[in-house]
Design an enzyme around this catalytic site. Structure first.
Site, PDB file in Angstrom:
ATOM      1  N   TYR A   1       0.172  -5.259  23.027  1.00  0.00           N
ATOM      2  CA  TYR A   1       0.705  -6.624  22.992  1.00  0.00           C
ATOM      3  C   TYR A   1       1.124  -6.854  21.485  1.00  0.00           C
ATOM      4  CZ  TYR A   1       0.698 -11.686  23.451  1.00  0.00           C
ATOM      5  OH  TYR A   1       0.912 -13.241  23.253  1.00  0.00           O
TER       6      TYR A   1
ATOM      7  N   LYS B   1       3.675  -5.536  26.130  1.00  0.00           N
ATOM      8  CA  LYS B   1       4.000  -6.856  26.156  1.00  0.00           C
ATOM      9  C   LYS B   1       4.908  -7.075  24.947  1.00  0.00           C
ATOM     10  CE  LYS B   1       2.808 -11.615  26.325  1.00  0.00           C
ATOM     11  NZ  LYS B   1       1.875 -12.610  26.569  1.00  0.00           N
TER      12      LYS B   1
END
Length: 295
Positions: free
Chosen positions: A135, A164
Site C-alpha cells: 500500500y 494499492k
C-alpha cells in the site's frame, strides 16, 4: 494463492462515546455485502487505524471476518505499522481468525530507505501465508515505495501479489503493470478509478463505496466485463461527490456524509482528527441532496 481483486471498500470505523461501535461496524459491513462489494478492508487509513489500540485493531478485523463468513465477500485486513514487529503481529492475528489477505501501508514517519521498505514488507509477508498487498500513499506516510522496490518484492516474496497505488499517478500504475504482467495494481484514489481500471488495474479500494457500494461495484464490474461506457458514465457522474468527500482530510468528510445520510448514529473521531467545519457540513449536505442520498 487466492488473490483479492475487484471492488473493495476501505471501511470507516464507527465510534460511540469514545469507543469502537462494533455492533454498528457489523451492520455497515452487512450493507456492503448486500450491495455487491467484492471485499472489505478494515482498519486502514480510512478506518483511523493510527488512533486505534492494538486490541481495537484486532477486534475490528475479527468482526469483519465473522460478518463476511460464507458471504463470498473477502476480508483484506489492514496490518500496517511503522514498527515492523507490530505489523507482523497484526498480520498473524488476521490469519489466525480467518482473513483472506493482508493490506499493509508503507511505514510512516520513520522515513526508511528503499532497502528498509523491502526488508519491512518481506518480514511481514514471511510471517504469514496469506496473500499480501502493498500500500503506497506517500502523501500520508512521507515515504514513497518506488516501483523497482515493489517489483523486487513481487519477484522475491511468493505471497506478495500487488499494490494499492494511491499516488493518483497513471504513469506510476502503468510502470508497475508493464514491469510484470502478473503484478496486480488496484486504484487507491477514487478520483482516478476508471482511468486506472481502463489502463489495466484489477480493482479499486474505495472510500466513496462506504456511502455508495452498489455504484462503485458496478463501476468496477462493468469495466472488467468490457463495458467501458457504463463504467465511465458512473465514474464521471461521481466526480463531484468524490471531490467533496476529500475536501478535508480523509476520513472526516466520508464519516460526516454517512452521518448525514443516517448510516452512522453519531459523528465521532479521535484526536488529532476533529469534526468537519460548518462549511464542509453544508457542502456535504448540498451534494448528498444533489445525488439523492438524502432529501
Amino acid at each position: 494463492m487466492d488473490i483479492i481483486t475487484g471492488s473493495m471498500t476501505a471501511l470507516i470505523t464507527p465510534f460511540k462515546n469514545g469507543k469502537v461501535d462494533l455492533q454498528k461496524y457489523e451492520s455497515l459491513i452487512k450493507r456492503q455485502i448486500a450491495q455487491g462489494i467484492n471485499a472489505v478492508s478494515p482498519v486502514g487509513t480510512t478506518g483511523e487505524s493510527a488512533t486505534l489500540s492494538h486490541k481495537e485493531h484486532k477486534e475490528c478485523i475479527e468482526v469483519a471476518v465473522a460478518t463476511c463468513k460464507n458471504s463470498g465477500v473477502k476480508v483484506l485486513a489492514g496490518a500496517g505499522s511503522n514498527a515492523t514487529h507490530e505489523a507482523c503481529d497484526i498480520a498473524k492475528f488476521a490469519q489466525e481468525v480467518g482473513a483472506d489477505g493482508i493490506l499493509s501501508i508503507a511505514p510512516y514517519y520513520n522515513k526508511p530507505t528503499q532497502e528498509g521498505l523491502y526488508q519491512h514488507y518481506k518480514a511481514i509477508a514471511n510471517s504469514v501465508e496469506l496473500p499480501l498487498m502493498l500500500y503506497n500513499v506517500p502523501g500520508r506516510t512521507g515515504v514513497d515505495l518506488l516501483p523497482e522496490t515493489a517489483i523486487r518484492l513481487f519477484d522475491d516474496v511468493k505471497n506478495i501479489y500487488g499494490i494499492k497505488e494511491a499516488t493518483g499517478s497513471l504513469e506510476r500504475a502503468t510502470s508497475l503493470m508493464s514491469a510484470r504482467k502478473d503484478f496486480v495494481v488496484v486504484s487507491g484514489d477514487d478520483s482516478v478509478d476508471f482511468p486506472m481500471l481502463a489502463s489495466g488495474a484489477r480493482g479499486i479500494i474505495s472510500v466513496t463505496s462506504n456511502l455508495l457500494p452498489n455504484l462503485k461495484s458496478k463501476l468496477v464490474s462493468s469495466v472488467l466485463e468490457g463495458d467501458y461506457k457504463t463504467s465511465l458514465s458512473i465514474h464521471n457522474d461521481l466526480y463531484e461527490l468524490n471531490k467533496t468527500l476529500f475536501c478535508e482530510s480523509n476520513p472526516i468528510p466520508i464519516k460526516a456524509a454517512m452521518y448525514l445520510s443516517g448510516l452512522l448514529d453519531s459523528l465521532e473521531f479521535r484526536l488529532p482528527l476533529t469534526n468537519p467545519s460548518a462549511e464542509t457540513m453544508q457542502k456535504l449536505e448540498k451534494i448528498l441532496i444533489k445525488y439523492e442520498v438524502i432529501k
